[in-house]
Design a protein around this motif. Structure first.
Motif, PDB file in Angstrom:
ATOM      1  N   LEU A 100      60.477  -8.570 111.594  1.00  0.00           N
ATOM      2  CA  LEU A 100      60.580  -8.102 112.768  1.00  0.00           C
ATOM      3  C   LEU A 100      59.586  -8.308 113.804  1.00  0.00           C
ATOM      4  O   LEU A 100      59.912  -8.140 114.973  1.00  0.00           O
ATOM      5  N   LEU A 101      58.486  -8.743 113.703  1.00  0.00           N
ATOM      6  CA  LEU A 101      57.480  -9.407 114.577  1.00  0.00           C
ATOM      7  C   LEU A 101      58.306 -10.693 114.984  1.00  0.00           C
ATOM      8  O   LEU A 101      58.178 -10.793 116.408  1.00  0.00           O
ATOM      9  N   ILE A 102      59.068 -11.485 114.476  1.00  0.00           N
ATOM     10  CA  ILE A 102      59.585 -12.612 114.938  1.00  0.00           C
ATOM     11  C   ILE A 102      60.666 -12.191 116.006  1.00  0.00           C
ATOM     12  O   ILE A 102      60.843 -12.627 116.936  1.00  0.00           O
ATOM     13  N   ILE A 103      61.590 -11.177 115.382  1.00  0.00           N
ATOM     14  CA  ILE A 103      62.575 -10.679 116.412  1.00  0.00           C
ATOM     15  C   ILE A 103      61.940  -9.940 117.699  1.00  0.00           C
ATOM     16  O   ILE A 103      62.539 -10.258 118.661  1.00  0.00           O
ATOM     17  N   ALA A 104      60.894  -9.189 117.545  1.00  0.00           N
ATOM     18  CA  ALA A 104      60.090  -8.650 118.886  1.00  0.00           C
ATOM     19  C   ALA A 104      59.584  -9.622 119.769  1.00  0.00           C
ATOM     20  O   ALA A 104      59.773  -9.678 120.893  1.00  0.00           O
ATOM     21  N   ALA A 105      59.199 -10.869 119.256  1.00  0.00           N
ATOM     22  CA  ALA A 105      58.682 -11.814 119.976  1.00  0.00           C
ATOM     23  C   ALA A 105      59.809 -12.742 120.691  1.00  0.00           C
ATOM     24  O   ALA A 105      59.505 -12.893 121.820  1.00  0.00           O
ATOM     25  N   ILE A 106      60.968 -12.888 119.963  1.00  0.00           N
ATOM     26  CA  ILE A 106      62.079 -13.578 120.704  1.00  0.00           C
ATOM     27  C   ILE A 106      62.678 -12.489 121.835  1.00  0.00           C
ATOM     28  O   ILE A 106      62.776 -13.100 122.905  1.00  0.00           O
TER      29      ILE A 106
ATOM     30  N   PHE B 182      59.927 -12.606 124.679  1.00  0.00           N
ATOM     31  CA  PHE B 182      60.112 -13.864 125.642  1.00  0.00           C
ATOM     32  C   PHE B 182      61.489 -14.259 126.059  1.00  0.00           C
ATOM     33  O   PHE B 182      61.469 -14.755 127.241  1.00  0.00           O
ATOM     34  N   PHE B 183      62.532 -14.022 125.448  1.00  0.00           N
ATOM     35  CA  PHE B 183      63.854 -14.529 125.811  1.00  0.00           C
ATOM     36  C   PHE B 183      64.865 -13.472 126.240  1.00  0.00           C
ATOM     37  O   PHE B 183      65.795 -13.845 126.885  1.00  0.00           O
ATOM     38  N   GLY B 184      64.518 -12.205 125.853  1.00  0.00           N
ATOM     39  CA  GLY B 184      65.522 -11.050 126.111  1.00  0.00           C
ATOM     40  C   GLY B 184      65.435 -10.607 127.610  1.00  0.00           C
ATOM     41  O   GLY B 184      66.313  -9.624 127.973  1.00  0.00           O
ATOM     42  N   ARG B 185      64.526 -10.843 128.238  1.00  0.00           N
ATOM     43  CA  ARG B 185      64.201 -10.255 129.543  1.00  0.00           C
ATOM     44  C   ARG B 185      65.118 -10.936 130.548  1.00  0.00           C
ATOM     45  O   ARG B 185      65.225 -11.745 131.009  1.00  0.00           O
TER      46      ARG B 185
END
Length: 93
Positions: free
Chosen positions: A81-87, A90-93
């Protein structure tokens, strides 16, 4: 705890039932409550009972292994979940 004559005193019924299912901490709580012992004395009493009975040793070890596996599974889920949130951050915006 041992009696003056050197014979072993059995654990309270609730503590014995908790040990039979592998719940060491619950057994310690039951001994403390039933006999009015401190934490260290209750733990020593339960540990001594477990040390004398190989079946209880296996049950407690099995319960501890299940708890460890559960903890590892939750740690992996939280990491994912932390990796998904970080991705996403950083990249989903």
């Amino acid at each position: 705890m041992q009696a003056e004559s050197g014979e072993f005193q059995p654990l309270p019924a609730a503590a014995a039932a908790a040990l039979a299912t592998g719940h060491l901490i619950e057994a310690i709580k039951c001994v403390r409550q039933a006999e009015g012992l401190g934490l260290a004395e209750a733990k020593q009493r339960v540990d001594a009972c477990v040390a004398r009975d190989p079946v209880l040793q296996m049950q407690v070890a099995g319960q501890q292994a299940r708890m460890k596996r559960g903890l590892i599974k939750w740690a992996l889920v939280i990491d994912a979940l932390l990796i998904i949130a970080a991705i996403w951050y950083f990249f989903g915006r």
